[in-house]
Design a protein around this motif. Structure first.
Motif, PDB file in Angstrom:
ATOM      1  N   ILE A  99     -45.372 -23.333 -28.326  1.00 46.63           N
ATOM      2  CA  ILE A  99     -46.137 -24.520 -28.693  1.00 46.63           C
ATOM      3  C   ILE A  99     -47.536 -24.085 -29.111  1.00 46.63           C
ATOM      4  CG2 ILE A  99     -44.861 -25.932 -27.046  1.00 46.63           C
ATOM      5  CD1 ILE A  99     -47.451 -25.983 -25.348  1.00 46.63           C
ATOM      6  N   GLY A 100     -48.211 -24.933 -29.865  1.00 47.95           N
ATOM      7  CA  GLY A 100     -49.569 -24.639 -30.286  1.00 47.95           C
ATOM      8  C   GLY A 100     -50.571 -25.436 -29.472  1.00 47.95           C
ATOM      9  N   ILE A 101     -51.670 -24.811 -29.089  1.00 47.22           N
ATOM     10  CA  ILE A 101     -52.698 -25.489 -28.314  1.00 47.22           C
ATOM     11  C   ILE A 101     -53.809 -25.958 -29.249  1.00 47.22           C
ATOM     12  CG2 ILE A 101     -54.396 -25.314 -26.462  1.00 47.22           C
ATOM     13  CD1 ILE A 101     -52.743 -23.104 -25.236  1.00 47.22           C
ATOM     14  N   ARG A 236     -56.262 -11.070 -33.125  1.00 51.74           N
ATOM     15  CA  ARG A 236     -55.047 -11.858 -33.355  1.00 51.74           C
ATOM     16  C   ARG A 236     -54.172 -11.973 -32.111  1.00 51.74           C
ATOM     17  NH1 ARG A 236     -53.442  -9.571 -39.436  1.00 51.74           N
ATOM     18  NH2 ARG A 236     -55.381 -10.289 -40.430  1.00 51.74           N
ATOM     19  N   VAL A 237     -53.940 -10.899 -31.428  1.00 50.73           N
ATOM     20  CA  VAL A 237     -53.109 -10.972 -30.217  1.00 50.73           C
ATOM     21  C   VAL A 237     -53.797 -11.827 -29.162  1.00 50.73           C
ATOM     22  CG1 VAL A 237     -52.100  -9.644 -28.330  1.00 50.73           C
ATOM     23  CG2 VAL A 237     -51.941  -8.784 -30.678  1.00 50.73           C
ATOM     24  N   ALA A 238     -55.106 -11.658 -29.031  1.00 54.76           N
ATOM     25  CA  ALA A 238     -55.860 -12.458 -28.056  1.00 54.76           C
ATOM     26  C   ALA A 238     -55.803 -13.945 -28.375  1.00 54.76           C
ATOM     27  CB  ALA A 238     -57.309 -11.986 -28.013  1.00 54.76           C
ATOM     28  N   MET A 239     -55.563 -14.293 -29.624  1.00 54.64           N
ATOM     29  CA  MET A 239     -55.504 -15.699 -30.023  1.00 54.64           C
ATOM     30  C   MET A 239     -54.343 -16.419 -29.351  1.00 54.64           C
ATOM     31  SD  MET A 239     -55.827 -17.018 -33.920  1.00 54.64           S
ATOM     32  CE  MET A 239     -55.651 -18.737 -34.398  1.00 54.64           C
ATOM     33  N   GLY A 240     -53.304 -15.691 -28.982  1.00 58.70           N
ATOM     34  CA  GLY A 240     -52.182 -16.291 -28.276  1.00 58.70           C
ATOM     35  C   GLY A 240     -51.573 -17.432 -29.051  1.00 58.70           C
ATOM     36  N   ASN A 241     -51.501 -18.611 -28.442  1.00 61.45           N
ATOM     37  CA  ASN A 241     -50.926 -19.789 -29.105  1.00 61.45           C
ATOM     38  C   ASN A 241     -51.973 -20.866 -29.357  1.00 61.45           C
ATOM     39  OD1 ASN A 241     -51.168 -20.296 -26.341  1.00 61.45           O
ATOM     40  ND2 ASN A 241     -49.361 -21.614 -26.251  1.00 61.45           N
ATOM     41  N   LEU A 278     -44.669 -24.966 -32.524  1.00 57.11           N
ATOM     42  CA  LEU A 278     -45.096 -24.102 -33.621  1.00 57.11           C
ATOM     43  C   LEU A 278     -44.123 -24.171 -34.789  1.00 57.11           C
ATOM     44  CD1 LEU A 278     -46.294 -20.928 -31.672  1.00 57.11           C
ATOM     45  CD2 LEU A 278     -47.728 -22.598 -32.873  1.00 57.11           C
ATOM     46  N   ALA A 279     -42.839 -24.282 -34.497  1.00 60.66           N
ATOM     47  CA  ALA A 279     -41.830 -24.344 -35.556  1.00 60.66           C
ATOM     48  C   ALA A 279     -42.069 -25.547 -36.465  1.00 60.66           C
ATOM     49  CB  ALA A 279     -40.435 -24.410 -34.940  1.00 60.66           C
ATOM     50  N   ALA A 280     -42.430 -26.687 -35.867  1.00 61.79           N
ATOM     51  CA  ALA A 280     -42.681 -27.890 -36.665  1.00 61.79           C
ATOM     52  C   ALA A 280     -43.983 -27.767 -37.440  1.00 61.79           C
ATOM     53  CB  ALA A 280     -42.713 -29.114 -35.756  1.00 61.79           C
ATOM     54  N   LEU A 281     -44.995 -27.195 -36.823  1.00 67.75           N
ATOM     55  CA  LEU A 281     -46.280 -27.039 -37.505  1.00 67.75           C
ATOM     56  C   LEU A 281     -46.164 -26.119 -38.704  1.00 67.75           C
ATOM     57  CD1 LEU A 281     -48.699 -26.713 -34.436  1.00 67.75           C
ATOM     58  CD2 LEU A 281     -48.218 -28.752 -35.811  1.00 67.75           C
ATOM     59  N   ALA A 282     -45.330 -25.088 -38.595  1.00 71.07           N
ATOM     60  CA  ALA A 282     -45.162 -24.130 -39.691  1.00 71.07           C
ATOM     61  C   ALA A 282     -44.496 -24.756 -40.911  1.00 71.07           C
ATOM     62  CB  ALA A 282     -44.348 -22.928 -39.216  1.00 71.07           C
ATOM     63  N   LEU A 283     -43.779 -25.844 -40.713  1.00 71.42           N
ATOM     64  CA  LEU A 283     -43.062 -26.495 -41.812  1.00 71.42           C
ATOM     65  C   LEU A 283     -43.911 -27.528 -42.552  1.00 71.42           C
ATOM     66  CD1 LEU A 283     -39.578 -27.083 -40.120  1.00 71.42           C
ATOM     67  CD2 LEU A 283     -40.202 -25.296 -41.757  1.00 71.42           C
ATOM     68  N   LEU A 284     -45.082 -27.832 -42.045  1.00 72.35           N
ATOM     69  CA  LEU A 284     -45.917 -28.854 -42.662  1.00 72.35           C
ATOM     70  C   LEU A 284     -46.354 -28.457 -44.067  1.00 72.35           C
ATOM     71  CD1 LEU A 284     -48.328 -29.832 -39.730  1.00 72.35           C
ATOM     72  CD2 LEU A 284     -46.496 -31.257 -40.675  1.00 72.35           C
ATOM     73  N   ASP A 285     -46.143 -29.350 -45.034  1.00 72.55           N
ATOM     74  CA  ASP A 285     -46.768 -29.148 -46.335  1.00 72.55           C
ATOM     75  C   ASP A 285     -48.142 -29.803 -46.301  1.00 72.55           C
ATOM     76  OD1 ASP A 285     -46.262 -31.863 -46.500  1.00 72.55           O
ATOM     77  OD2 ASP A 285     -44.727 -31.688 -48.059  1.00 72.55           O
ATOM     78  N   ASP A 286     -48.874 -29.738 -47.407  1.00 71.39           N
ATOM     79  CA  ASP A 286     -50.236 -30.251 -47.404  1.00 71.39           C
ATOM     80  C   ASP A 286     -50.277 -31.742 -47.072  1.00 71.39           C
ATOM     81  OD1 ASP A 286     -53.152 -29.794 -48.021  1.00 71.39           O
ATOM     82  OD2 ASP A 286     -52.715 -31.359 -49.488  1.00 71.39           O
ATOM     83  N   ALA A 287     -49.365 -32.510 -47.668  1.00 73.18           N
ATOM     84  CA  ALA A 287     -49.338 -33.953 -47.412  1.00 73.18           C
ATOM     85  C   ALA A 287     -48.990 -34.239 -45.958  1.00 73.18           C
ATOM     86  CB  ALA A 287     -48.330 -34.629 -48.339  1.00 73.18           C
ATOM     87  N   ARG A 308     -52.646 -20.537 -41.456  1.00 74.61           N
ATOM     88  CA  ARG A 308     -53.060 -19.191 -41.030  1.00 74.61           C
ATOM     89  C   ARG A 308     -53.025 -19.094 -39.514  1.00 74.61           C
ATOM     90  NH1 ARG A 308     -59.341 -18.574 -41.183  1.00 74.61           N
ATOM     91  NH2 ARG A 308     -58.937 -20.172 -39.581  1.00 74.61           N
ATOM     92  N   ASN A 309     -53.633 -20.086 -38.845  1.00 76.62           N
ATOM     93  CA  ASN A 309     -53.674 -20.083 -37.383  1.00 76.62           C
ATOM     94  C   ASN A 309     -52.275 -20.188 -36.783  1.00 76.62           C
ATOM     95  OD1 ASN A 309     -56.433 -20.130 -37.797  1.00 76.62           O
ATOM     96  ND2 ASN A 309     -56.698 -22.250 -37.123  1.00 76.62           N
ATOM     97  N   VAL A 310     -51.468 -21.087 -37.325  1.00 70.94           N
ATOM     98  CA  VAL A 310     -50.110 -21.294 -36.805  1.00 70.94           C
ATOM     99  C   VAL A 310     -49.296 -20.021 -36.917  1.00 70.94           C
ATOM    100  CG1 VAL A 310     -47.940 -22.512 -37.204  1.00 70.94           C
ATOM    101  CG2 VAL A 310     -50.098 -23.779 -37.249  1.00 70.94           C
ATOM    102  N   LEU A 311     -49.397 -19.337 -38.039  1.00 69.92           N
ATOM    103  CA  LEU A 311     -48.607 -18.120 -38.249  1.00 69.92           C
ATOM    104  C   LEU A 311     -49.055 -16.984 -37.335  1.00 69.92           C
ATOM    105  CD1 LEU A 311     -48.314 -18.395 -42.101  1.00 69.92           C
ATOM    106  CD2 LEU A 311     -46.383 -18.371 -40.505  1.00 69.92           C
TER     107      LEU A 311
END
Length: 377
Positions: A99-101, A236-241, A278-287, A308-311
């Motif tokens: 999940i993304g925080i 990047r690793v420290a960024m976690g989720n 995270l899986a759902a966030l990665a699928l978001l298009d701009d709209a 960028r952050n999600v990936l």
């Protein structure tokens, strides 16, 4: 001509009562010249480069260090705070890698939009009662609200540089009203961190060169919100989720034990921002991004920086099930997204990344993206 302030205590009591009715949780008054130390402290921070690439801080240095440089007629500053204490501990989500925080302050409507209208109403009341000029600020002008809030008695700047309140811990949004009226100031807040260093110790990137000092060049909140380029590899690793912001240093503050959940419904978390996949966030298009984050501070960073952050977070997930979503972003129109997708792919599926590396390099013209294929993970 300004109307004489005959009964300041009665006027201030009326303004305080109206502020509470409008939803403000903290109220204090400081003289506009209450912090003569600010220009020197600001100059030192800028000289050290702690502002990273936030050049607007250097460009507004002269006005930022003194409210009277921002408005020469300013004599008093009214500082107001709104509690945004979260309903759950932000730290509890760090172990859920899929999940993304989203930082607690950004889980609902943009606080600028909520607070500014109320500040204007309160400023209007003051102008009518005082016959004076007023100006309203909510974190969008070169005004150093946190040290001024300390001068106004709302709390003190903690070792993490954020304002700490005895009543609301580290969870206060701040707004300010400048006036040319001379108002009786409140007693400044006394620093009460003691020997505690929890906020410094918890920082995953060691962003505090010393207590009460923050170096944005090492801060995850800065990189995920303000920074426009790729996230530096060393962080990047420290960024976690953490897909937007970082609450660690705020969340561990011992004074939070006295803080209640925000009474302001508009500042409470939207359900879809509590544990977004995270899986759902990665699928978001701009709209889709704009629709999901309409009215939220997250929308301001734009679709590419958010992806960028999600990936990066997906690259930290240790979950190979995310690989198809990552591969789908390798040909994204934004180099920022392509670069983050490469890093995530090399983390989750190094053999698969090696297998397609030459094919993608042959068609990639962006130097930063090429470096993602060739550089260290």
């Amino acid at each position: 001509m300004r109307v004489p302030l005959l009964d300041p205590q009665k006027l201030i009591a009326e303004v305080r009562a109206r502020a509470e009715a409008l939803g403000f949780d903290a109220f204090g008054i400081a003289r506009a010249d209450a912090r003569p130390d600010l220009p020197e402290k600001l100059a030192h921070a800028l000289a050290e480069g702690w502002h990273a690439d936030m050049e607007w801080m250097a460009e507004t240095e002269e006005r930022r260090g003194d409210p009277r440089r921002l408005w020469a007629e300013a004599r008093s500053v009214i500082l107001l705070g709104v509690n945004y204490g979260p309903e759950t501990d932000p730290m509890a989500l760090l172990a859920e890698k899929n999940i993304g925080i989203i930082s607690a302050y950004a889980r609902n409507r943009d606080y600028h939009d909520i607070i500014k209208g109320r500040l204007k109403e309160l400023a209007g009341l003051m102008a009518r009662r005082l016959g004076s000029d007023v100006k309203v600020f909510v974190d969008t002008a070169p005004l150093m609200e946190k040290p001024l809030a300390e001068a106004a008695g709302l709390g003190w700047q903690g070792k993490h540089s954020v304002l700490v309140s005895r009543q609301f811990g580290s969870w206060l949004f701040l707004g300010a009203i400048l006036t040319d009226a001379e108002l009786p100031p409140d007693t400044p807040g006394a620093e009460s961190c003691g020997s505690c260093t929890r906020c410094l110790d918890i920082c995953p990137t060691d962003a505090f060169p010393a207590p009460f000092r923050l170096d944005a060049r090492k801060c995850l909140a800065y990189y995920s919100v303000e920074h426009k380029g790729p996230i530096p590899r060393e962080f990047r690793v420290a960024m976690g989720n953490r897909v937007y912001g970082c609450d660690d240093c705020l969340a561990v503050c011992p004074w939070n034990k006295f803080a209640s959940v925000s009474r302001e419904a508009k500042l409470r978390s939207r359900a879809e921002f509590e544990r977004p996949a995270l899986a759902a966030l990665a699928l978001l298009d701009d709209a889709g991004f704009r629709d999901l984050f309409a009215g939220s501070p997250v929308k301001r960073i734009g679709h590419a920086r958010f992806l960028r952050n999600v990936l990066i977070c997906i690259g930290n997930s240790d979950n190979a099930a995310h690989v198809p979503a990552v591969v789908a972003r390798l040909d994204d129109a934004s180099p920022l997204v392509r670069g983050a997708a490469i890093w995530a792919l090399r983390r989750l599926d190094p053999q698969g990344a090696d297998a397609v590396r030459q094919e993608w390099l042959a068609q990639e013209s962006d130097a930063d993206v090429r470096e993602e294929w060739n550089g260290a993970v």
